[in-house]
Design a protein around this motif. Structure first.
Motif, short mmCIF file in Angstrom:
data_model
loop_
_atom_site.label_atom_id
_atom_site.label_comp_id
_atom_site.label_asym_id
_atom_site.label_seq_id
_atom_site.Cartn_x
_atom_site.Cartn_y
_atom_site.Cartn_z
N ALA A 160 0.82 -1.21 0.00
CA ALA A 160 0.00 0.00 0.00
C ALA A 160 0.86 1.26 0.00
O ALA A 160 1.96 1.28 0.54
N ARG A 161 0.32 2.30 -0.60
CA ARG A 161 0.96 3.62 -0.61
C ARG A 161 0.11 4.55 0.24
O ARG A 161 -1.06 4.79 -0.06
N GLY B 13 -0.82 2.46 9.63
CA GLY B 13 -0.88 1.14 9.01
C GLY B 13 0.44 0.42 8.87
O GLY B 13 0.55 -0.50 8.05
N THR B 14 1.44 0.79 9.66
CA THR B 14 2.75 0.14 9.57
C THR B 14 2.64 -1.37 9.61
O THR B 14 3.31 -2.07 8.83
N TRP C 269 -5.31 1.29 1.95
CA TRP C 269 -5.87 -0.05 1.75
C TRP C 269 -6.74 -0.12 0.51
O TRP C 269 -6.63 -1.05 -0.29
N ARG C 270 -7.59 0.88 0.33
CA ARG C 270 -8.51 0.88 -0.81
C ARG C 270 -7.78 1.02 -2.14
O ARG C 270 -8.33 0.67 -3.20
N GLY C 271 -6.54 1.50 -2.11
CA GLY C 271 -5.80 1.68 -3.35
C GLY C 271 -5.08 0.44 -3.84
O GLY C 271 -4.43 0.47 -4.89
N VAL C 272 -5.18 -0.66 -3.07
CA VAL C 272 -4.45 -1.88 -3.45
C VAL C 272 -5.43 -3.04 -3.63
O VAL C 272 -6.02 -3.51 -2.65
N PRO C 273 -5.63 -3.52 -4.84
CA PRO C 273 -6.51 -4.67 -5.03
C PRO C 273 -5.88 -5.94 -4.46
O PRO C 273 -4.65 -6.10 -4.46
N ARG D 79 -9.77 -7.87 3.97
CA ARG D 79 -10.61 -6.81 4.51
C ARG D 79 -9.91 -6.11 5.68
O ARG D 79 -9.38 -6.76 6.58
N VAL D 80 -9.93 -4.78 5.66
CA VAL D 80 -9.42 -3.95 6.74
C VAL D 80 -10.53 -3.05 7.23
O VAL D 80 -11.18 -2.35 6.44
N THR D 81 -10.78 -3.05 8.53
CA THR D 81 -11.74 -2.13 9.13
C THR D 81 -10.99 -1.24 10.11
O THR D 81 -9.92 -1.60 10.61
N THR D 82 -11.55 -0.06 10.37
CA THR D 82 -10.87 0.89 11.25
C THR D 82 -11.83 1.37 12.34
O THR D 82 -13.05 1.40 12.15
#
Length: 416
Positions: A241-242, A283-284, A312-316, A320-323
């Motif tokens: 991820a970026r 997100g380390t 997270w949303r930028g990487v297919p 699943r990640v929730t915050t």
């Protein structure tokens, strides 16, 4: 979880002495005599003579080396450049062992991983105006005096190269009696600069600062809480991820140190399918772990979670990640809330996380990967877990703040 350096070390006793022998080195990096007198830049077993000008080495230790940085004696950024790498690694492992023994714990140190010279990607410099312009550098040992550090062996050369631009900015941001904090962070798009100052942001500065940012190749320039210029997003790579962290967000001090901690955490959680990441920051650990597991990231700062979520949303292909934005000091995740996870990751600030650790200890979660930047608070929190039936695995010591007294570590706790 913080990247702050430890408190200033006590001042040595300047009283003249004859020949004396250094007994030990404290966890602050100060040599100690048998009577408790503290002496900087010495090693155990060395015979020295003391005067108001410091210590003169009569019989050097075999572990003594020539300091690699010419600023060592004046600058307060380093405490142990006069010692061999092996001595420093053993000393830092000893700091961890001493903290554990103070809590009645015997722990195994598996390894000490030390970041190389010239690798700090984040540094807070001080800027002070002078009659001729400005002075930018680190503080002298236990002093407010600013020491110039061209050729510093701690920080990335790309950040050292910014000093002329930082001097221009210090003229604008610092007063003659006060100083400005200049935090520079390396990113894939160029250095990210955050200016901490009491001076107001004027319309003239809104015009001048972006020009300086462009000339210096900055990705972003932030004055106080306001982004004045963002020429390119200051991206940090976290796994695949970026992420563009908000101004002033926490990052690990070196890429090497981050990788060492990340790999230790990955090894600790193993094949866990559902993980909670406590004090998740940007997100380390969350984002690399999401390559193989679902992760729930909990952090007190909503802006950092928003950056994590965008990354997270930028990487297919990530799981699943929730915050969840939550003050874990006042509202820790409770034992029953933790019950739905297979593993937990926790990386608290220097004070540790007593309330959250108590809930983890009361839960039935099988695996806890703990990261700490303070051996004393780590040992206290480890004792809580051990008292409730957890077992502690071997400890990885990570030395991101090379030559300083700062120590970081990571290990695994499992239910018996």
């Amino acid at each position: 979880m913080t990247d702050n350096l430890p408190p200033k070390t006590p001042q040595p006793d300047p009283a003249p002495r004859g020949e004396v022998t250094i007994e030990t080195v404290t966890h602050h990096g100060m040599g100690r005599l048998a009577d408790g007198t503290l002496v900087p830049r010495v090693l155990p077993g060395e015979v020295v003579t003391l005067s108001g000008e410091g210590a003169k080495i009569v019989t050097p230790s075999p572990e003594r080396v020539s300091p690699p940085c010419r600023h060592f004696k004046a600058c307060g950024g380093c405490a142990m450049q006069h010692a061999s790498d092996g001595f420093v690694a053993d000393w830092k492992a000893g700091i961890v062992r001493a903290a554990l023994r103070a809590q009645g714990i015997e722990g195994e140190i598996a390894r000490v991983l030390t970041s190389p010279p010239d690798s700090r990607r984040r540094a807070r410099l001080a800027g002070r105006r002078t009659k001729k312009g400005a002075l930018v550098g680190f503080h002298a040992r236990a002093s407010d005096t600013v020491v110039e550090v061209p050729g510093c062996r701690l920080i990335l050369p790309a950040l050292t190269a910014l000093i002329p631009a930082l001097e221009r900015i210090a003229v604008l941001a610092a007063s003659r009696k006060g100083e400005a904090g200049l935090t520079v962070t390396d990113s894939t798009a160029g250095p990210d600069l955050h200016i901490d100052t009491d001076k107001p942001l004027t319309e003239e500065l809104r015009i001048t600062l972006p020009e300086i940012a462009r000339e210096a190749g900055l990705s972003r320039l932030v004055w106080g809480d306001e982004i004045v210029a963002e020429l390119e997003p200051p991206v940090q790579q976290m796994g695949r991820a970026r992420v563009v962290p908000p101004p002033g967000a926490f990052l690990q001090a070196t890429a090497h140190g981050e990788a060492a901690l990340r790999d230790t955490v990955r090894e600790a959680v193993g094949d866990a399918a559902r993980i909670v990441d406590l004090f998740a920051g940007c997100g380390t650990f969350t984002l690399p772990l999401a390559e193989t597991a679902e992760v729930h990231a909990v952090e007190g700062e909503a802006a950092m979670l928003a950056a994590l979520d965008r990354g997270w949303r930028g990487v297919p292909g990530l799981k699943r990640v929730t915050t969840e934005a939550r003050d874990l000091f006042r509202r820790p995740l409770l034992a029953d809330e933790l019950g739905r996870f297979d593993a937990a990751v926790i990386d608290p600030p220097r004070a540790g996380a007593q309330a959250q650790i108590a809930e983890l200890a009361a839960s039935q979660i099988g695996v806890i990967a703990m990261v700490s930047c303070n051996p004393a608070s780590f040992a206290r929190d480890a004792k809580t877990l051990l008292n409730q039936g957890y077992e502690m695995g071997p400890i990885t010591v990570v030395d991101q703040f090379r030559w300083s007294p700062h120590v970081e570590l990571a290990t695994r706790f499992t239910r018996s």
